[in-house]
Design a protein around this motif. Structure first.
Motif, PDB file in Angstrom:
ATOM      1  N   ARG A 142      33.214  46.349  43.348  1.00 31.08           N
ATOM      2  CA  ARG A 142      32.800  45.118  44.025  1.00 31.08           C
ATOM      3  C   ARG A 142      33.714  44.820  45.217  1.00 31.08           C
ATOM      4  O   ARG A 142      33.283  44.249  46.215  1.00 31.08           O
ATOM      5  N   ARG A 143      34.990  45.138  45.078  1.00 27.82           N
ATOM      6  CA  ARG A 143      35.921  44.869  46.183  1.00 27.82           C
ATOM      7  C   ARG A 143      35.565  45.655  47.426  1.00 27.82           C
ATOM      8  O   ARG A 143      35.761  45.192  48.560  1.00 27.82           O
ATOM      9  N   LEU A 185      32.560  46.518  48.328  1.00 25.29           N
ATOM     10  CA  LEU A 185      31.284  46.099  48.888  1.00 25.29           C
ATOM     11  C   LEU A 185      31.483  44.954  49.861  1.00 25.29           C
ATOM     12  O   LEU A 185      32.520  44.290  49.876  1.00 25.29           O
ATOM     13  N   ALA A 229      28.402  41.370  47.341  1.00 21.47           N
ATOM     14  CA  ALA A 229      29.096  41.849  46.140  1.00 21.47           C
ATOM     15  C   ALA A 229      28.720  41.043  44.902  1.00 21.47           C
ATOM     16  O   ALA A 229      28.562  41.601  43.812  1.00 21.47           O
ATOM     17  N   ASP A 230      28.586  39.714  45.052  1.00 27.56           N
ATOM     18  CA  ASP A 230      28.279  38.884  43.895  1.00 27.56           C
ATOM     19  C   ASP A 230      26.877  39.141  43.355  1.00 27.56           C
ATOM     20  O   ASP A 230      26.581  38.829  42.184  1.00 27.56           O
TER      21      ASP A 230
END
Length: 626
Positions: free
Chosen positions: A548-549, A551, A556-557
């Motif tokens: 996620r970091r 993206l 990302a969420d």
């Protein structure tokens, strides 16, 4: 409510003394020969249950007159019932039709039969009175009578005595307000009373002692307010896991071939009311209805046990086998033609199955979430905290590197810069007046440094484009408070190219390589598949947080990452796609599902995994070559 069951009186009226004495010898001792009609009527007025046989001395109309006078002597039709047998009614039987309708005539005959047959008729009438007393149907509510008949049908389907005894106890528990009800069955072979417990184990007690044994031997109903007050009480046989102070009710169950086949026993605690006459009568009626089931089940078990010692085949079958021809003696006759066709059909089905499973292939896919990504995408973030004062661009505007994009509230920084400029100008004039003053020179240098810092702080309140591009996304508005690191707007290249970034399960990393086909299905556009080619495969397997970091913060969420993943990229060759006959344009951030086929094998290997040891290596080599 009925009183205790009376004895059935037997009256012989209209017989000569010698004939009456001869007939009386064939009947129970309670039978009575009366000499006159008045004596017979006096006895009937006092008897609740009576069977009256009218002999040859009372023929035809005389017998009819006696019957009318006898009807007038019945005090209470609820507790009194008399049955009459007219042995010399004569040829005109129609004159007795009214009395037949009253159902008081048990049998009519024109002339008297012999004494043995008369005795049989009298005993039959006594049994009919016994049944009438035990279960008068007019006293049972229709609903209760239907429930009892339904319970009887269910119990009749059982073949074991233990099952019927336990079922009778459970049925009575629902209708009689008792703490415990058991059905104790009499075993004549061992002379014991037994009943099944909660675990279906049989509990046996001697039938020679106790209250239950007394009810069995005597055929009498026992209703006691307290068990241990009766001298016939036996502590071991009668308590039934209760207390000696319990209320007690025992009703014998009569059989057809035996006086008593079982005893129904109900108990209550001493703190509860005694058993009423209604409880006693209900148990007696229940025993009359359900009693034959126990006797029939016992006979069935006896016949079953005896048949186990006999031969396997019936005697008639063995005799037929001995008399028959060779063809008739075959226990199993099989047609060779039918058997041959069956083998051929099975063989054909086997061949079809092997061909189908060998030619049909199962595929395994690495599937994960994917998104559309525009190359050259840049997120412009705020460097300092502040309130947006003015937005200088709009979505779609082309901007150049260094162009002002947004201004944040900077009154304090502007005032500080104006003060530093004023002090700097004053310092310059002082320096010109006194060129040789070193102190003014140092003061001017310090003011110059502070002015440069103030100019930088004011510049930080101005957001400028880091490069040339097009504004693709604007995420602030005037008056909005922005924190450092928050995305303010996004820039894309002037001619952006689109690609697919997919997050596939990490365990498939050794099997995925560039050049493999990738199938894409955009979210919201089912079955609009796009067939692409894998261009890049990430070397490292990443955890959910690290993935996620990497993206874009804006997407990302929205991406659900579970477990380790790898990044796989594929190029989009077109700017649009087709779904349901319409063309749609790709946009940065659109979500999709990506699948890459990593393994294929025949169905036969899937159904029979053991064959992989023989064919798995060759199949793997062919997969790698492809």
């Amino acid at each position: 409510m009925k009183p205790d069951r009376p004895k059935t009186e037997i009256l012989l009226v209209g017989f000569e003394s010698t004939h009456g004495d001869s007939l009386r010898a064939r009947l129970p001792p309670r039978s009575l020969v009366t000499e006159t009609i008045d004596q017979a009527l006096n006895h009937l007025a006092e008897a609740s249950l009576a069977v009256v046989a009218l002999g040859p001395e009372l023929p035809g109309e005389t017998a009819l007159e006696f019957l009318h006078r006898a009807l007038a002597t019945r005090p209470d039709a609820e507790t009194t019932r008399h049955l009459y047998i007219v042995l010399a009614a004569g040829p005109e039987l129609a004159m007795f039709q009214a009395l037949i309708d009253h159902r008081i005539l048990h049998y009519l005959c024109t002339e008297p039969p012999d004494d043995a047959e008369i005795a049989v008729l009298v005993e039959s009438a006594c049994r009919a009175l016994e049944a009438w007393w035990l279960i008068p149907r007019e006293h049972l509510p229709p609903g209760l009578r239907q429930d009892l008949l339904r319970e009887a049908r269910q119990l009749a389907s059982m073949s074991s005595v233990a099952g019927i005894a336990k079922g009778m106890a459970e049925t009575l528990q629902r209708y009689v307000d008792a703490d415990r009800v058991v059905c104790r069955v009499f075993d004549e072979a061992t002379d014991t009373l037994w009943h099944p417990d909660r675990d279906n184990e049989e509990i046996h007690d001697s039938a020679a002692a106790g209250l239950t044994s007394f009810a069995l031997r005597s055929g009498m109903t026992l209703s006691l307010p307290r068990i241990d007050d009766d001298p016939r009480h036996d502590l071991e046989a009668d308590n039934l896991e209760g207390k000696p102070t319990d209320r007690y009710l025992a009703v014998p169950i009569p059989g057809r071939d035996a006086p008593t086949v079982a005893v129904l026993v109900a108990t209550r605690q001493a703190s509860r009311p005694e058993f009423s006459d209604a409880d006693q009568q209900f148990l007696e009626r229940f025993a009359h209805i359900f009693g034959p089931l126990i006797e029939q089940a016992a006979q069935h078990e006896a016949l079953t046990a005896a048949s186990q010692h006999e031969q396997v085949f019936r005697r008639q079958a063995l005799e037929h086998h001995a008399r028959g021809t060779d063809a008739e003696r075959d226990l199993l006759r099989i047609s060779p033609a039918w058997l041959s066709r069956t083998y051929q059909l099975l063989l054909a089905l086997l061949v079809v199955f092997l061909l189908f499973t060998s030619l049909t292939t199962f595929h395994e896919y690495a599937s994960g979430v994917a998104m559309v990504r525009a190359d050259g995408h840049t997120d412009v973030t705020a460097r300092v905290s502040g309130t947006a004062l003015e937005i200088a661009v709009s979505v779609g505007d082309r901007v150049q590197s260094g162009q002002l994009l947004a201004t944040f509230y900077s009154a304090q920084e502007a005032a500080e810069l104006a003060r530093m400029r004023s002090e700097f100008e004053a310092g310059v004039l002082e320096r010109l007046r006194q060129p040789s003053d070193t102190a003014s020179e140092r003061a001017l240098a310090a003011i110059r440094a502070q002015k440069i810092v103030a100019e930088k702080r004011l510049e930080e309140r101005m957001l400028r484009a880091p490069r040339d591009g097009i504004v693709s996304d604007l995420r602030i508005r005037p008056g909005q408070l922005v924190n450092p690191g928050e995305v303010v707007l996004s820039l894309t290249g002037t001619n952006p190219t689109l690609s697919i970034l997919a997050l596939l399960p990490g365990q498939y990393r050794p099997q995925i390589r560039p050049g493999m086909p990738l199938r894409l299905e955009l979210t919201g556009y089912p079955y609009a598949y796009q067939h692409l080619i894998v261009s890049t495969v990430g070397e490292d397997v990443l955890g959910p947080r690290e993935a996620r970091r990497l993206l874009d913060p804006g997407i990302a969420d929205a991406v659900a990452v579970r477990g380790p993943v790898i990044f796989v990229e594929a190029e989009l060759t077109q700017e649009s796609f087709e779904s349901d006959g319409q063309l749609f344009t790709y946009h940065d951030g659109m979500l999709a599902t990506a699948e890459v086929r990593v393994r294929s094998e025949p169905m036969l290997l899937t159904l029979i995994p053991g064959l992989r040891a023989l064919f798995g290596k060759n199949h793997a080599e062919s997969e790698n070559a492809s």
